[in-house]
Write a protein that holds these residues in place. Structure first.
Motif, PDB file in Angstrom:
ATOM      1  N   LYS A 197      -1.375   6.704  15.858  1.00  0.00           N
ATOM      2  CA  LYS A 197      -2.410   6.066  15.020  1.00  0.00           C
ATOM      3  C   LYS A 197      -2.293   6.511  13.566  1.00  0.00           C
ATOM      4  O   LYS A 197      -2.411   5.703  12.637  1.00  0.00           O
ATOM      5  N   MET A 198      -2.040   7.797  13.359  1.00  0.00           N
ATOM      6  CA  MET A 198      -1.872   8.309  11.986  1.00  0.00           C
ATOM      7  C   MET A 198      -0.679   7.656  11.301  1.00  0.00           C
ATOM      8  O   MET A 198      -0.752   7.259  10.144  1.00  0.00           O
ATOM      9  N   MET A 199       0.412   7.524  12.034  1.00  0.00           N
ATOM     10  CA  MET A 199       1.629   6.928  11.452  1.00  0.00           C
ATOM     11  C   MET A 199       1.468   5.422  11.240  1.00  0.00           C
ATOM     12  O   MET A 199       2.008   4.868  10.283  1.00  0.00           O
ATOM     13  N   GLU A 200       0.705   4.782  12.123  1.00  0.00           N
ATOM     14  CA  GLU A 200       0.411   3.352  11.936  1.00  0.00           C
ATOM     15  C   GLU A 200      -0.320   3.149  10.601  1.00  0.00           C
ATOM     16  O   GLU A 200       0.049   2.270   9.804  1.00  0.00           O
ATOM     17  N   GLN A 201      -1.326   3.973  10.366  1.00  0.00           N
ATOM     18  CA  GLN A 201      -2.097   3.853   9.113  1.00  0.00           C
ATOM     19  C   GLN A 201      -1.236   4.158   7.892  1.00  0.00           C
ATOM     20  O   GLN A 201      -1.326   3.479   6.871  1.00  0.00           O
ATOM     21  N   GLU A 202      -0.377   5.164   8.027  1.00  0.00           N
ATOM     22  CA  GLU A 202       0.481   5.546   6.908  1.00  0.00           C
ATOM     23  C   GLU A 202       1.466   4.428   6.559  1.00  0.00           C
ATOM     24  O   GLU A 202       1.652   4.091   5.389  1.00  0.00           O
ATOM     25  N   VAL A 203       2.074   3.852   7.593  1.00  0.00           N
ATOM     26  CA  VAL A 203       3.046   2.768   7.367  1.00  0.00           C
ATOM     27  C   VAL A 203       2.347   1.540   6.793  1.00  0.00           C
ATOM     28  O   VAL A 203       2.883   0.855   5.912  1.00  0.00           O
ATOM     29  N   LYS A 204       1.116   1.284   7.226  1.00  0.00           N
ATOM     30  CA  LYS A 204       0.388   0.111   6.737  1.00  0.00           C
ATOM     31  C   LYS A 204      -0.089   0.270   5.288  1.00  0.00           C
ATOM     32  O   LYS A 204      -0.449  -0.714   4.641  1.00  0.00           O
ATOM     33  N   GLU A 205      -0.065   1.503   4.781  1.00  0.00           N
ATOM     34  CA  GLU A 205      -0.354   1.693   3.352  1.00  0.00           C
ATOM     35  C   GLU A 205       0.771   1.112   2.502  1.00  0.00           C
ATOM     36  O   GLU A 205       0.544   0.579   1.420  1.00  0.00           O
ATOM     37  N   THR A 206       1.986   1.197   3.008  1.00  0.00           N
ATOM     38  CA  THR A 206       3.153   0.631   2.322  1.00  0.00           C
ATOM     39  C   THR A 206       3.358  -0.837   2.687  1.00  0.00           C
ATOM     40  O   THR A 206       3.750  -1.650   1.853  1.00  0.00           O
ATOM     41  N   TYR A 207       3.094  -1.152   3.975  1.00  0.00           N
ATOM     42  CA  TYR A 207       3.284  -2.529   4.474  1.00  0.00           C
ATOM     43  C   TYR A 207       1.950  -3.016   5.047  1.00  0.00           C
ATOM     44  O   TYR A 207       1.750  -3.029   6.279  1.00  0.00           O
ATOM     45  N   PRO A 208       1.013  -3.413   4.196  1.00  0.00           N
ATOM     46  CA  PRO A 208      -0.341  -3.768   4.672  1.00  0.00           C
ATOM     47  C   PRO A 208      -0.375  -4.940   5.659  1.00  0.00           C
ATOM     48  O   PRO A 208      -1.330  -5.075   6.432  1.00  0.00           O
ATOM     49  N   ASP A 209       0.660  -5.783   5.628  1.00  0.00           N
ATOM     50  CA  ASP A 209       0.680  -6.942   6.527  1.00  0.00           C
ATOM     51  C   ASP A 209       1.424  -6.665   7.833  1.00  0.00           C
ATOM     52  O   ASP A 209       1.644  -7.590   8.624  1.00  0.00           O
ATOM     53  N   ALA A 210       1.833  -5.432   8.036  1.00  0.00           N
ATOM     54  CA  ALA A 210       2.604  -5.097   9.251  1.00  0.00           C
ATOM     55  C   ALA A 210       1.799  -5.434  10.509  1.00  0.00           C
ATOM     56  O   ALA A 210       0.638  -5.044  10.633  1.00  0.00           O
ATOM     57  N   ASN A 211       2.442  -6.153  11.424  1.00  0.00           N
ATOM     58  CA  ASN A 211       1.785  -6.584  12.667  1.00  0.00           C
ATOM     59  C   ASN A 211       2.042  -5.530  13.752  1.00  0.00           C
ATOM     60  O   ASN A 211       2.750  -5.759  14.722  1.00  0.00           O
ATOM     61  N   ILE A 212       1.454  -4.346  13.537  1.00  0.00           N
ATOM     62  CA  ILE A 212       1.669  -3.194  14.426  1.00  0.00           C
ATOM     63  C   ILE A 212       0.325  -2.780  15.027  1.00  0.00           C
ATOM     64  O   ILE A 212      -0.670  -2.662  14.317  1.00  0.00           O
ATOM     65  N   HIS A 213       0.319  -2.570  16.336  1.00  0.00           N
ATOM     66  CA  HIS A 213      -0.922  -2.247  17.041  1.00  0.00           C
ATOM     67  C   HIS A 213      -0.685  -1.073  17.983  1.00  0.00           C
ATOM     68  O   HIS A 213       0.292  -1.066  18.738  1.00  0.00           O
ATOM     69  N   VAL A 214      -1.574  -0.084  17.957  1.00  0.00           N
ATOM     70  CA  VAL A 214      -1.465   1.103  18.802  1.00  0.00           C
ATOM     71  C   VAL A 214      -2.680   1.140  19.734  1.00  0.00           C
ATOM     72  O   VAL A 214      -3.820   1.179  19.273  1.00  0.00           O
TER      73      VAL A 214
END
Length: 285
Positions: free
Chosen positions: A99-116
């Motif tokens: 979850k922490m890494m999902e949030q971190e990656v979405k700061e750079t790629y806000p449209d990333a279609n990633i779900h945890v």
């Protein structure tokens, strides 16, 4: 674009499953003889069980943040949807790290279609949730449909299991030293289950002959519609007893299918050799 399903090695799925359903797998780490191994990749469960029989105490650790960050970044850059169905957050810190890494990656790629998603499941119970999600992805179902089904399926997945030696659970802080000693002397076999992702002792059975009969009674009390579902059985290097349980289930309930797998190195390091686990959907599913 096809939705990718990611699981971790605590799902205890075989390489055949990963290949057939195009599932990506990330490994927990097993520490044995001062070396680190990737569960499901660089160490076999048999090696872990044999080491435990020799008195060794392997340890495990969660998936690293860097590992998740690399995977999530790859899918964010390729714009491919990714659903990571995680091992129970009550049994490992892997979900929180993801979850922490999902949030971190979405700061750079806000449209990333990633779900945890926290399945709050373990072993093949978790694996069955992953397999159904992967089947739905192959059928072209949407992210929302897959997440809804996986969340519901995980919520209603029953885990009923027993261990051959209480000492292994004692090492993991699940039972006291006295309880383990007395249990071994009296040939008491514990039955445990998972409640809201946590490992909970359910009852104690004296003598292994009564054990499977009681597990089937619990299955009948809690489950239903077996002819339309896949039952999961996982074992700690004891295929003979796992097959014995499967035969009893086939005779009594006639389920659609039974998946039998060995408990992997990460979970096996805590449960020990001789563990037998049973997984099915309850009546409320």
């Amino acid at each position: 674009m096809t939705i990718k399903i990611l699981a971790d090695s605590a799902s205890d799925l075989s390489e055949t499953h990963y290949n057939e359903y195009d599932i990506e797998m990330v490994s927990l780490t097993v520490h044995l003889d001062e070396k680190d191994y990737k569960d499901g990749k660089t160490i076999s469960p048999k090696v872990v069980y044999d080491a435990m029989r020799e008195g060794k105490a392997p340890k495990t650790s969660q998936v690293s943040p860097e590992n998740f960050k690399n995977i999530f970044t790859e899918y964010a850059e390729s714009k491919q949807p990714l659903i990571y169905l995680a091992f129970s957050s009550e049994l490992s810190g892997t979900y929180q790290t993801a979850k922490m890494m999902e949030q971190e990656v979405k700061e750079t790629y806000p449209d990333a279609n990633i779900h945890v998603i926290d399945t709050k499941c373990a072993s093949i119970g978790y694996g069955l949730v992953v397999l159904e999600a992967a089947k739905m992805a192959k059928e072209g179902k949407s992210v929302d449909e897959i997440i809804a089904d996986a969340t519901n399926r995980a919520k209603h997945m029953e885990h009923i299991f027993t261990v051959d030696d209480l000492e292994y659970l004692r090492r993991g802080g699940r039972v006291t030293k006295t309880a383990a000693f007395v249990g071994t002397l009296l040939k008491i076999k514990p039955i445990l289950h998972v409640e809201d992702g946590k490992l909970i002792p359910l009852e104690k059975i004296r003598g292994s002959k009564k054990l499977f009969g009681r597990m089937l009674e619990l299955m009948e009390e809690r489950g239903g519609n077996f002819e339309n579902q896949t039952i999961g059985i996982s074992h700690g290097d004891d295929l003979e007893r796992a097959q014995q349980l499967a035969d009893m289930i086939n005779e009594k309930f006639g389920p659609k299918n039974i998946e039998i797998e060995m408990v992997g190195s990460a979970i096996g390091a805590h449960a020990g050799p001789g563990t037998i686990s049973l997984f099915f959907l309850n009546k409320d599913f």
